[in-house]
Design an enzyme around this catalytic site. Structure first.
Site, short mmCIF file in Angstrom:
data_model
loop_
_atom_site.label_atom_id
_atom_site.label_comp_id
_atom_site.label_asym_id
_atom_site.label_seq_id
_atom_site.Cartn_x
_atom_site.Cartn_y
_atom_site.Cartn_z
N ASN A 1 0.86 -1.18 0.00
CA ASN A 1 0.00 0.00 0.00
C ASN A 1 0.90 1.23 0.00
OD1 ASN A 1 -1.77 2.09 0.42
ND2 ASN A 1 -2.46 1.41 2.44
N THR B 1 -1.34 -1.69 -4.36
CA THR B 1 -2.78 -1.47 -4.23
C THR B 1 -3.13 -0.05 -4.64
OG1 THR B 1 -2.56 -0.88 -1.89
CG2 THR B 1 -2.97 -3.18 -2.41
N GLN C 1 -9.03 1.38 -1.63
CA GLN C 1 -9.49 0.58 -0.52
C GLN C 1 -10.18 -0.69 -1.03
OE1 GLN C 1 -12.22 2.57 2.12
NE2 GLN C 1 -11.80 1.19 3.83
N SER D 1 2.73 -2.99 4.61
CA SER D 1 1.79 -1.91 4.85
C SER D 1 1.56 -1.83 6.34
CB SER D 1 0.47 -2.19 4.11
OG SER D 1 -0.47 -1.16 4.32
N ASP E 1 -1.51 -2.50 9.42
CA ASP E 1 -2.32 -3.69 9.71
C ASP E 1 -3.60 -3.74 8.89
OD1 ASP E 1 -0.64 -4.83 11.84
OD2 ASP E 1 -1.16 -3.00 12.92
N GLU F 1 -7.76 -6.65 5.06
CA GLU F 1 -8.41 -6.85 3.76
C GLU F 1 -8.10 -8.24 3.21
OE1 GLU F 1 -7.87 -4.01 0.69
OE2 GLU F 1 -8.13 -2.26 1.99
N ASP G 1 -9.04 -4.12 14.23
CA ASP G 1 -7.72 -4.06 13.59
C ASP G 1 -7.36 -2.65 13.15
OD1 ASP G 1 -7.79 -6.75 14.01
OD2 ASP G 1 -7.92 -7.33 11.91
#
Length: 546
Positions: A160, A192, A195, A217, A219, A224, A523
């Site tokens: 990410n 990525t 979202q 990335s 957490d 995902e 998370d």
């Protein structure tokens, strides 16, 4: 998909000991410097030939070796070949105290004869022997059941680029990509773009192409990926895909937990990234607990880290505006929230974990970690002081009941939640109902760390089968709450005897907020506000760890 680690190849052993190698080579940069190099089943020993016996001898343990490669330089006039071994031993830090993994390269020039091919073959023989011996010396803990990723391991790396300070791609190219190359791990990089990109990708992709999925990335991206795997038709097989975590966000809680489970000295920042990269390349796999979380809208999601309500959730959400300062965002958010400390009304119930003898726990036996360990305290509602969590009938859905849990529909993906009643029904009769209704925070931990520098559940392990439930009752002062979080950096918050802090090991719980406004995070991600319940599923996922 679970493959136990194979025993060493008997053909490469004599009387159970790997046959060693010995050779004499020159320094890769100075042909006048010569070394004697010996390889045993556990170490590579190097000594300058001109030195006195025992002088200038360096021993590298193969447990710290990531890989070794042989190669030929482009200079056609040079008949020599080279092999380079890559080690990441624990060494003293240059500036601060303590130990951390640091990269050490050992490169040798092989020029035994004038034939370039023969020299290259000899270099390849050494490189292959070092690689194979280092695989057999992967550091293992005796109390943990390990599996091993397939070799060569085909890895999908999901990054990410917006996580943390927006430096995830630089961290990959600067530290992780070289380590994957050193360890001969082939990978495909996926960046990525929005979202739930990773969630959609792993839900639809052909997982047979990959031996592991690695997340660089914070957490949130792993959240995902896990939920995408559990939304597949073949979720039972998909969820056993080994998952690797590399810290690239602000919190990096799971990465800190993985590092902690190896019993290595504490590490932060790039040291933590290097440690997790080392574990990734070593390729040991352990089990990972997941927690099934039911929301008020009947949506079910899966969590690997935590569920928070009250103070911790507020800090998590409000500190997003300070993301550019990295992990310091949580300290800033904590101080801001302390200035306007709130009390939250709600109801809490849980299913206590049965008595057990901890095996993977690193929690000191002197800590007050058992049931009812916090001193009893009268609440402002004048509840009984005999227990911090008296059971009682009341008008809410958190009440004793003899109703049996309804079975889940057979087409629901993911494991069934046999411990939970429907959110519209009272909790089962054998649950414990917390007497208090005024809280500063409720925090359910599924791993040891809440952030790189927040050691929230010292007794947690990746697959212990417990939810570590902490809650702070109303009445705590700002100074006491600040002290609680300051001592949490080293996991000492359970030992300071705070009368407002309660800690329990549980298998399931239900939280019913009564305050009209608030936040719940799973998370680190905000979910819908309302009644929520959860239960742990022991060891159903796979985590690349050590």
């Amino acid at each position: 998909m679970d493959n136990y680690i194979a025993e060493p190849d008997p053909s490469r052993q004599r009387n159970g000991v790997v046959e060693g190698l010995y050779g004499e080579f020159t320094d890769s940069l100075n042909a006048r410097v010569r070394y004697s190099v010996s390889l045993t089943e556990s170490a590579l020993t190097i000594q300058k030939i001109s030195s006195s016996p025992g002088q200038d001898e360096v021993v590298f343990h193969l447990a710290d070796c990531l890989g070794c490669r042989a190669y030929k330089v482009e200079d056609e006039a040079d008949v020599g070949a080279f092999f380079t071994a890559y080690f990441y031993p624990l060494k003293r830090r240059w500036i601060s105290t303590g130990m951390a993994r640091q990269k050490v390269e050992q490169c040798f020039r092989v020029a035994l004869v004038q034939d370039p091919l023969t020299n290259l073959q000899e270099a390849e023989r050494w490189a292959r022997a070092i690689r194979e011996a280092s695989i057999r010396q992967i550091p293992r803990r005796h109390d943990v059941k390990y599996y091993e990723v397939r070799r060569p391991c085909r890895v999908m790396v999901l990054v990410n680029p917006q996580s943390g300070r927006g430096q995830a791609l630089q961290l990959f190219s600067g530290q992780i990509e070289p380590m994957l190359t050193e360890a001969s791990v082939p990978y495909t990089l996926v960046i990525t773009e929005h979202q739930n990109h990773a969630r959609d990708l792993v839900r639809e992709t052909d997982l047979s192409q990959w031996d592991a999925l690695v997340i660089l990335s914070g957490d949130g991206l792993l959240f995902e990926v896990l939920n995408g795997l559990l939304e597949r038709e073949d979720w039972e097989e998909a969820i056993q895909t080994p998952l690797g975590i590399l810290p690239g966000g602000s919190g990096n809680a799971l990465a800190a937990s993985v590092h902690h489970y190896t019993k290595s000295p504490p590490a932060w920042g790039k040291e933590l990234l290097l440690s997790c990269g080392f574990l990734l390349c070593k390729g040991l796999v352990t089990r990972l607990d997941l927690v099934s979380v039911h929301l008020a809208s009947s949506q079910r999601i899966f969590s690997f880290l935590s569920l928070a309500w009250g103070f911790v959730a507020d800090v998590d959400i409000e500190s997003e505006k300070y993301r550019l300062v990295g992990p310091m965002r949580f300290l800033v958010g904590t101080l801001m929230r302390l200035a306007s400390l709130k009390v939250y009304q709600g109801r809490l119930a849980y299913l206590p974990a049965p008595s057990f003898t901890p095996q993977n726990s690193s929690l000191c036996s002197s800590l007050p970690c058992g049931p009812n360990s916090s001193p009893n305290q009268n609440s402002r509602h004048n509840h009984s002081t005999n227990s911090n969590h008296n059971t009682a009938h009341n008008s809410s859905n958190i009440a004793i009941t003899t109703m049996r849990t309804e079975p889940q529909p057979v087409n629901q993906k993911g494991p069934p939640d046999s411990l939970l009643a429907d959110l519209e029904q009272p909790v089962p009769e054998h649950w414990t109902i917390v007497n208090e209704e005024d809280f500063v925070l409720v925090l359910a931990m599924f791993q040891s760390h809440l952030a790189e520098d927040l050691f929230a559940a010292p007794g947690a392990a990746a697959d212990d089968g417990f939810i570590h439930l902490l809650y702070v009752r109303a009445g705590i002062s700002r100074l006491a709450l600040l002290t609680l979080f300051m001592t949490m950096e080293k996991g000492g918050h359970l030992a300071i005897g705070c009368p407002h802090l309660v800690y329990e090991r549980v298998k399931a719980f239900r939280l019913e907020p009564l305050s009209p406004e608030g936040a719940i995070t799973v998370d680190g991600e905000m979910v819908e506000y309302g009644p929520v319940q959860a239960q742990v599923h022991e060891g159903i996922a796979r985590l690349i760890s050590g």
